[in-house]
Design an enzyme around this catalytic site. Structure first.
Site, PDB file in Angstrom:
ATOM      1  N   TYR A 144       0.790  -1.209   0.238  1.00 56.38           N
ATOM      2  CA  TYR A 144       0.034  -0.072  -0.004  1.00 56.38           C
ATOM      3  C   TYR A 144       0.696   1.281   0.027  1.00 56.38           C
ATOM      4  CZ  TYR A 144      -3.593   3.389   1.589  1.00 56.38           C
ATOM      5  OH  TYR A 144      -4.434   4.393   1.515  1.00 56.38           O
ATOM      6  N   ASP A 239       9.049   2.913   0.190  1.00 59.16           N
ATOM      7  CA  ASP A 239       8.273   3.626   1.011  1.00 59.16           C
ATOM      8  C   ASP A 239       8.308   3.306   2.394  1.00 59.16           C
ATOM      9  OD1 ASP A 239       5.792   4.313   2.193  1.00 59.16           O
ATOM     10  OD2 ASP A 239       4.450   3.503   0.793  1.00 59.16           O
ATOM     11  N   LYS A 267       3.360   8.808   9.277  1.00 62.70           N
ATOM     12  CA  LYS A 267       3.308   8.205  10.560  1.00 62.70           C
ATOM     13  C   LYS A 267       4.015   8.742  11.587  1.00 62.70           C
ATOM     14  CE  LYS A 267       0.510   4.574   8.437  1.00 62.70           C
ATOM     15  NZ  LYS A 267       0.616   3.814   7.406  1.00 62.70           N
TER      16      LYS A 267
HETATM   17  C1  LIG Z   1       0.063   4.412   5.822  1.00 65.00           C
HETATM   18  C2  LIG Z   1       0.680   4.252   4.707  1.00 65.00           C
HETATM   19  C3  LIG Z   1       0.671   4.954   3.306  1.00 65.00           C
HETATM   20  C4  LIG Z   1      -0.224   6.143   3.411  1.00 65.00           C
HETATM   21  O1  LIG Z   1      -0.002   7.256   4.275  1.00 65.00           O
HETATM   22  P1  LIG Z   1      -1.408   7.892   4.760  1.00 65.00           P
HETATM   23  O2  LIG Z   1      -0.749   9.229   5.755  1.00 65.00           O
HETATM   24  O3  LIG Z   1      -2.549   7.251   5.279  1.00 65.00           O
HETATM   25  O4  LIG Z   1      -1.862   8.611   3.443  1.00 65.00           O
HETATM   26  C5  LIG Z   1       1.441   4.967   2.518  1.00 65.00           C
HETATM   27  N1  LIG Z   1       2.492   4.006   2.694  1.00 65.00           N
HETATM   28  C6  LIG Z   1       2.598   2.974   3.605  1.00 65.00           C
HETATM   29  C7  LIG Z   1       3.528   2.123   3.576  1.00 65.00           C
HETATM   30  C8  LIG Z   1       1.649   3.124   4.507  1.00 65.00           C
HETATM   31  O5  LIG Z   1       1.724   2.112   5.634  1.00 65.00           O
END
Ligand SMILES: *Cc1c(COP(=O)(O)O)cnc(C)c1O
Length: 429
Positions: A144, A239, A267
């Site tokens: 994701y 990411d 995060k």
């Molecule tokens: C949570 C998450 C996102 C998206 O971040 P948001 O602040 O919810 O837009 C992107 N990449 C990873 C790996 C994530 O865990």
């Protein structure tokens, strides 16, 4: 436990908010029942609107690595708020947090702050496309990267939980530029390079996957991607929205010694306020406006409250490197304890863990990619989720999510959790 007030609040919310929630994973759609409305939280505990106390293993999906309402973070935000909450002009604190992030994370010279992980990943890909002059990207099934169009192709956790792996609203034109490979499978990536010679701008990957449960990279996988990217002049995007400042001060790059070209954050970097960021070496970052031609902007980017929270958080992590060791030890303790009681009760399971990320899959075979994660028994997970909740343990309402261990958890909390598993396990067979 009684959830009368939460259910009433949920009914009210559904009248004016789609599904009653502002982000789909918060709903209990995958496990059944109504979501719990939280009133406040402190340390490792959530207190809901009905007065129940829950031990929290979601921690706002990652940010609260030191626990809820962590004093240095709260103090920093309160102090800043009194001096104005947004200016749309440069402030010194943006440079301070940038300097600290550049010091903590390997291989980056500059960092740009945005408002979410989604924005960070979306901008990183635009930058990679601008820098390389190529259109296509490779992503991995089950990973994701936020909800921007290019990524909503086999997007893991939320998207899978709700049965929409490829979302309506994403055009075929956009989807065709996202190439898909299975996680931990270098051969398939190699094939994509061969079939799309000189067309791939970037590979984007969760270097430790956390959105199909926790799935660490297999030996040599990240190194192999690095090599393929070097050979094909493609940028490697890590990411680290979930893993950054969580698995080590410098994230997976530091932990595994593999260098990415662009790294994205979210995060933890915001300390619980809406923050994302992307970073790279000068050559790449100088492609961004106002220096370079790739446009990217944000009215509230670098917001003083968000920067104050993020800076306070990063300072804590930077000044006490033992935090990561403590987190790992707590996670290992939980792993061993849960595994023992599940085994004693004859419950088929696989627990994946790395650092302070851990997930329980009710599967017999190793969980190494999306297909093996999807093979786990979802009915067993539902029973497990509701059983744990009844014992006052709050885990993610989806089998595709990682649990996030916080430093606020005590060994007594962990024992309480293991005891809850022992109570729930006999009903899982
Ligand atoms: C949570 C998450 C996102 C998206 O971040 P948001 O602040 O919810 O837009 C992107 N990449 C990873 C790996 C994530 O865990």
């Amino acid at each position: 436990m009684i959830y009368k007030r939460s259910s009433a609040l949920f009914a009210e919310a559904q009248q004016v908010i789609p599904g009653g929630v502002n982000s789909p994973v918060r709903a209990f759609k995958a496990v059944g029942g109504d979501p719990i409305f939280v009133k406040e939280a402190k340390g490792a505990y959530l207190y809901d609107e009905d007065g129940n106390r829950l031990i929290d293993y979601i921690n706002s999906w990652g940010p609260m690595i030191l626990g809820h309402a962590y004093k240095p973070v709260v103090d920093a935000v309160v102090e800043k708020a009194q001096k104005g909450t947004s200016f749309g002009m440069p402030t010194q604190i943006e440079t301070e947090i940038a300097q600290l992030a550049v010091k903590m994370v390997p291989g980056i010279d500059k960092i740009r702050f945005v408002n979410s992980g989604t924005e960070a990943c979306m901008s990183a890909v635009r930058l990679a496309r601008g820098f390389t002059g190529r259109d296509k990207i490779i992503k991995f099934a089950g990973c994701y990267h936020g909800h921007s169009d290019s990524f909503l192709i086999q997007a893991g956790s939320g998207a899978v939980t709700f049965g929409t792996p490829n979302s309506p609203g994403v055009t075929a034109g956009t989807a065709k530029d996202t190439l898909l490979a299975p996680y931990n499978n270098l051969t398939e990536v190699q094939k994509l390079f061969e079939a799309n010679e000189n067309e791939i701008a970037a590979i984007i990957i969760e270097p430790v996957a956390g959105n199909m449960g926790c799935i660490p990279p297999s030996e040599g996988f990240l190194e192999g991607l690095r090599e393929l990217c070097d050979t094909h002049k493609t940028l490697l995007i890590f990411d680290e929205v979930m893993t950054g400042f969580r698995l080590a001060a410098g994230g997976v790059q530091e932990l595994m010694g593999v260098q990415a070209d662009i790294v994205t954050f979210g995060k933890v970097i915001g300390g619980g306020l809406p923050v994302g960021a992307f970073a790279a070496r000068n050559e790449i970052m100088d492609y961004l406006a106002p220096v370079g031609p790739v446009y990217q902007a944000g009215t509230l980017s670098g917001n003083p409250l968000a920067m104050a929270a993020g800076l306070a958080m990063l300072k804590e992590l930077d000044s006490d490197p033992q935090i990561f060791k403590r987190l790992e030890e707590k996670t290992e303790y939980l792993h061993k304890g849960m595994s023992k009681v599940l085994t004693e009760n004859g419950v088929v399971h696989t627990i994946n863990r790395l650092g302070s990320m851990i997930s329980v899959h009710f599967a017999e075979k190793p969980v190494t990619d999306f297909a093996s994660a999807a093979n786990a028994a979802t009915d067993t997970f539902k029973k497990f989720f509701h059983g744990m909740l009844a014992e006052g343990i709050y885990i993610a309402p989806s089998a595709y999510e990682t649990w996030f261990i916080t430093d606020a958890l005590t060994y007594q909390d962990l024992d309480e959790t293991i005891n809850a598993v022992a109570k729930v396990a006999p009903g899982l067979k």
